[in-house]
Design an enzyme around this catalytic site. Structure first.
Site, short mmCIF file in Angstrom:
data_model
loop_
_atom_site.label_atom_id
_atom_site.label_comp_id
_atom_site.label_asym_id
_atom_site.label_seq_id
_atom_site.Cartn_x
_atom_site.Cartn_y
_atom_site.Cartn_z
N LYS A 81 -3.74 -23.62 -21.85
CA LYS A 81 -3.14 -23.60 -23.18
C LYS A 81 -3.64 -24.83 -23.91
O LYS A 81 -3.87 -25.88 -23.29
CB LYS A 81 -1.61 -23.66 -23.06
CG LYS A 81 -0.90 -23.04 -24.22
CD LYS A 81 -0.72 -21.54 -24.04
CE LYS A 81 0.00 -20.93 -25.21
NZ LYS A 81 0.30 -19.52 -25.01
N GLY A 183 10.80 -7.13 -34.82
CA GLY A 183 9.62 -7.68 -35.50
C GLY A 183 8.39 -6.96 -34.99
O GLY A 183 8.42 -5.74 -34.75
P1 NAD Z 1 8.29 -11.54 -34.48
O1 NAD Z 1 8.59 -12.85 -35.09
O2 NAD Z 1 7.39 -10.59 -35.19
O3 NAD Z 1 9.64 -10.75 -34.17
C1 NAD Z 1 10.83 -11.36 -33.79
C2 NAD Z 1 11.96 -10.67 -34.55
O4 NAD Z 1 13.19 -11.16 -34.08
C3 NAD Z 1 11.91 -10.94 -36.05
O5 NAD Z 1 12.02 -9.70 -36.74
C4 NAD Z 1 13.14 -11.81 -36.29
O6 NAD Z 1 13.71 -11.60 -37.57
C5 NAD Z 1 14.05 -11.36 -35.19
N1 NAD Z 1 15.08 -12.32 -34.76
C6 NAD Z 1 15.01 -13.66 -34.66
N2 NAD Z 1 16.16 -14.17 -34.20
C7 NAD Z 1 16.98 -13.11 -33.97
C8 NAD Z 1 18.29 -12.97 -33.50
N3 NAD Z 1 19.02 -14.04 -33.13
N4 NAD Z 1 18.81 -11.73 -33.38
C9 NAD Z 1 18.09 -10.64 -33.73
N5 NAD Z 1 16.83 -10.72 -34.22
C10 NAD Z 1 16.30 -11.93 -34.34
O7 NAD Z 1 7.72 -11.86 -33.02
P2 NAD Z 1 6.98 -10.86 -32.02
O8 NAD Z 1 5.51 -11.11 -32.07
O9 NAD Z 1 7.51 -9.49 -32.20
O10 NAD Z 1 7.47 -11.45 -30.62
C11 NAD Z 1 8.79 -11.22 -30.15
C12 NAD Z 1 9.00 -11.94 -28.82
O11 NAD Z 1 8.06 -11.43 -27.86
C13 NAD Z 1 8.75 -13.45 -28.87
O12 NAD Z 1 9.61 -14.07 -27.95
C14 NAD Z 1 7.32 -13.59 -28.38
O13 NAD Z 1 7.09 -14.86 -27.80
C15 NAD Z 1 7.26 -12.50 -27.34
N6 NAD Z 1 5.91 -11.99 -27.08
C16 NAD Z 1 5.18 -11.46 -28.08
C17 NAD Z 1 3.91 -10.96 -27.82
C18 NAD Z 1 3.08 -10.32 -28.91
O14 NAD Z 1 2.12 -9.59 -28.58
N7 NAD Z 1 3.39 -10.53 -30.19
C19 NAD Z 1 3.40 -11.00 -26.50
C20 NAD Z 1 4.20 -11.53 -25.48
C21 NAD Z 1 5.46 -12.02 -25.78
#
Ligand code: NAD
Length: 348
Positions: A81, A183
């Protein structure tokens, strides 16, 4: 944080690289945790840090997590990282990322970078001008695009495995999934499980995102608090980390916890709590590896069908974890760690 070497020892590390480039103002750290399975792969963060020590700790912690995620996903990469400390004064973004690219190039492919918090495809395009050791670039340059649909596909496969194991059901038809955070990944996950007949309940701090799931997929919307107490088969945390903690676990009314968020357990002992309550937990780094599988495919020449097939295999990984956990009467997160340690030990 004590000395640098104390910190390396504490996080079980061999390597950390630093770069300061006076002309651009770049201050960057590359942490390489383990390369037994292949060159280290992991994203680059570009955020503010209060202290250099905080930046180092972040890089060390995150790179270690990448080793585990890659090893369990069966991709030929180790964990790394990078962190660029975001300047608090005006800066030339292009110059910083060009200097960062030269830094990565000097490491000779030992570490391959990608996007993470605070960086995007345009930054990786700048990095690409000076080094080939970069992923997350534009599709016309061999990039794999948005990882979220792949992450969601893997989570769906993990949910199917948990539902088979815990509920003895072969399909998601009629299975009730409560998704916290719709999200990027959460929304695609809703689409995946809806297509297979699942019933959805969702919560999001952004009402527009929850409403989209309601409008397009017939999801029921509940409050941010009520999502934890929803009577359902599967609770899928897809928002921020630490969703599973002392306050939320006693309120859960599900049989399975399986979602995309990183670091879902506030502390490892919360994985033990879930087991004691008879809730099957799909370890986060095992179930959310689809995006990493997809981006890693860029290194050898991107092939979407192959990435999809590899991501589908997350079913087998989660099912094996559940079986071994049951046999050993141990929490699933510990079994996942053991499986990684076995794979690393096997290569010496
Ligand atoms: P994102 O920011 O697009 O989505 C997160 C969503 O959660 C947002 O819509 C936000 O409004 C909502 N949110 C935040 N706090 C909240 C709460 N307390 N209650 C309900 N909703 C809430 O992020 P993402 O890319 O969809 O990633 C989501 C999770 O998955 C993160 O933890 C990220 O680290 C993990 N992740 C993502 C990926 C990827 O491919 N994007 C890969 C591995 C892990």
């Amino acid at each position: 944080m004590g000395s640098i070497f104390d910190s390396l020892e504490q996080h079980d590390y061999g390597e950390i690289h630093f770069k300061r480039d006076a002309a651009s103002g770049l201050k960057a750290i590359v942490a390489i945790h383990d390369t037994r399975l292949g060159p280290a792969l992991g994203g680059c963060r570009f955020i503010h840090y209060d202290t250099d020590a905080a930046a180092i700790t972040d890089a060390l912690r995150l790179a270690r997590g990448m080793t585990y995620k890659a090893a369990l996903a069966g991709i030929p990469h180790g964990g790394g990282k990078s962190v660029i400390i975001r300047p608090r004064t005006q800066f030339d973004r292009g110059a910083i990322f060009r200097a960062f690219g030269r830094f990565i190039d000097d490491l000779g492919g030992h570490y391959i970078t990608a996007e993470d918090s605070g960086t995007g495809i345009e930054d990786m395009e700048v990095v690409r001008q000076v080094t080939e050791h970069v992923t997350g670039v534009k599709p016309e340059h061999g990039g794999s695009g948005d990882p979220s649909p792949f992450t969601a596909l893997g989570v769906r496969r993990g949910i199917e495995a948990c539902v088979k194991f815990a509920l003895q059901r072969d399909s998601l038809d009629g299975v009730h999934v409560a998704v916290q955070g719709v999200g990027h990944v959460g929304y695609h996950l809703c689409r995946e499980v809806h297509a297979l007949g699942a019933k959805l309940t969702v919560a999001d701090i952004d009402p527009l995102k929850a409403e989209r799931a309601q409008r397009e997929l017939g999801a029921e919307i509940v409050s941010l608090d009520a999502i934890f107490e929803t009577e359902c088969d599967v609770f899928a945390p897809c928002a921020l980390g630490s969703a599973l903690n002392d306050e939320t676990i006693p309120r859960l009314k599900c049989k399975v916890v399986a979602g995309a968020a990183n670091n879902q357990l506030a502390e490892p002992r919360h994985g033990d709590d879930l087991m004691q309550r008879g809730i099957l937990y799909a370890p986060d780094y095992a179930i959310n590896a689809g995006g990493l599988v997809n981006v890693a495919a860029e290194v050898t020449g991107y092939d979407e069908a192959r990435s999809r097939a590899r991501t589908m295999e997350i079913y087998d990984t989660i099912y094996e974890i559940a079986e071994r956990a049951q046999a050993a009467m141990a929490p699933t997160y510990r079994i996942a760690d053991t499986m990684v340690e076995e794979r690393l030990a096997a290569v010496g």
